[in-house]
Design an enzyme around this catalytic site. Structure first.
Site, PDB file in Angstrom:
ATOM      1  N   GLY A 140      19.692  81.812   3.647  1.00 50.56           N
ATOM      2  CA  GLY A 140      19.345  81.942   5.055  1.00 50.56           C
ATOM      3  C   GLY A 140      19.056  80.608   5.713  1.00 50.56           C
ATOM      4  CB  CYS A 141      16.656  79.704   8.397  1.00 51.79           C
ATOM      5  SG  CYS A 141      17.159  80.890   9.673  1.00 51.79           S
ATOM      6  CB  ALA A 142      15.375  77.919   3.399  1.00 57.33           C
ATOM      7  CG  LEU A 336       9.656  78.127   6.915  1.00 61.60           C
ATOM      8  CD1 LEU A 336       8.858  78.458   8.170  1.00 61.60           C
ATOM      9  CD2 LEU A 336       8.856  78.482   5.675  1.00 61.60           C
TER      10      LEU A 336
END
Length: 349
Positions: A140-142, A336
């Site tokens: 994901g965003c991480a 995150l």
């Protein structure tokens, strides 16, 4: 250990630009009659900190339900095109050709590809047939920061070891017409599409900042904080309203622990290249790092101009920072993602 150096960073976006005012108008057409709470949810479009984004398809594509198969076909085509564009830019900046790449890492969580995107890239650029391929899904965003850490680890394995890190997220294609929940409204208000590329090489004397530290922290019992659910018509977005509070109360202590492992403190950090997530998350990060309101100026400007492009976003922040000049400064790179996980890296020089 050999110091891995970041030789270049490049980005790419699709051609369909979307203003936030047009996004709200289109969301109103789709949801107003079907979502009784739409009037209450609509302010999220104005409060998201986003003014424009780039989409893989024209806005009218979202006017009716689409199948997961159709969306994924577009994902494969656009992802390849954007990755090839970003890769060529990054390789040119680094002064090398694809044939010099020893390891190819590709990060993406917004579509499914088997053969994976890294394999598909072999037909687009002149990679060697023995290039090591590492596909990373589900971060994901991480994923951008965690991918940077994996790339640094490979680059540090040998003198002259060259790694090309590619990241692409086509978040808009995960839009589900049938999803009338709050999380889908938040996603519709902030998600955009983009790709990035970075070249890393192991060895002293390379031009570019050294990646001197990388790591991560996963909070226990946090699988429900962020991620995808698999639905009949695609990925269902999961955003917990607890995310800003977790950042405010838990981020600082984990950053302090990470830095301490590398004999650093937060006072040693000159610049913060943070994935902004959204306006509330950016504010929570500023609070956690004792920055003034608006202190994450580059992160907020990327959010304003491109929206949340998941894993790719942090490289847009780094690209802007490098354009402004980071020589002689120490940069904390942070994001995150699902897990719930924080990824960290430190750039120096």
């Amino acid at each position: 250990m050999i110091n891995p150096c970041l030789l270049s960073v490049a980005t790419a976006v699709p051609r369909h630009r979307l203003s936030q005012s047009d996004a709200l108008a289109h969301a109103r057409k789709i949801f107003e009659e079907r979502v009784p709470a739409f009037a209450r949810l609509a302010p999220v479009y104005g409060n998201a900190g986003v003014e424009s984004r780039y989409l893989s398809v024209p806005l009218d594509w979202f006017a009716r339900p689409r199948s997961w198969a159709e969306a994924n076909r577009i994902y494969l085509q656009v992802a390849e095109d954007l990755l090839a564009e970003a890769a060529r830019k990054a390789l040119e900046q680094a002064g090398i050709t694809a044939s010099k790449v020893d390891t190819l890492i590709v990060v993406s969580s917004t579509g499914i590809a088997t053969p994976s995107l890294d394999a598909r890239m072999l037909r687009r650029l002149d990679f060697r047939e023995d290039v090591k391929r590492v596909p990373l899904f589900g971060l994901g965003c991480a994923g951008g920061v965690l991918g940077l850490g994996r790339a640094a680890q490979f680059a540090a394995s040998g003198e002259g070891e060259t790694v090309l890190l590619l990241v692409v997220e086509l978040c808009s294609l995960t839009f589900r017409w049938s999803d009338t929940g709050k999380s889908n409204q938040v996603a519709t208000a902030i998600f955009g599409d983009g790709a990035a590329a970075a070249v890393l090489r192991g060895g002293d004397g390379e031009s570019g900042p050294a990646v001197t530290a990388w790591g991560e922290h996963t909070w226990p019992d946090s699988l429900d904080v962020m991620g995808w659910s698999v639905e009949e018509d695609g990925f269902g977005v999961i955003f917990s309203p607890r995310i800003p509070e977790i950042v405010r109360t838990g981020m600082r202590s984990e950053v302090d622990r990470f830095l301490a492992r590398h004999k650093l403190t937060l006072s040693d950090i000159d610049l913060f290249a943070c994935h902004p997530g959204g306006a509330k998350v950016a504010a929570a990060l500023e609070e956690a790092f004792d920055l003034p309101e608006g202190g994450l100026a580059q992160s907020r400007s990327v959010l304003r101009d491109y929206g949340n492009m998941s894993a790719a976003t942090v490289f847009f922040v780094l690209e802007r920072m490098r354009a402004d000049g980071t020589e002689g400064q120490r940069v904390l790179v942070q994001a995150l993602g699902p897990g719930f996980t924080a990824g960290f890296a430190v750039l120096e020089g």
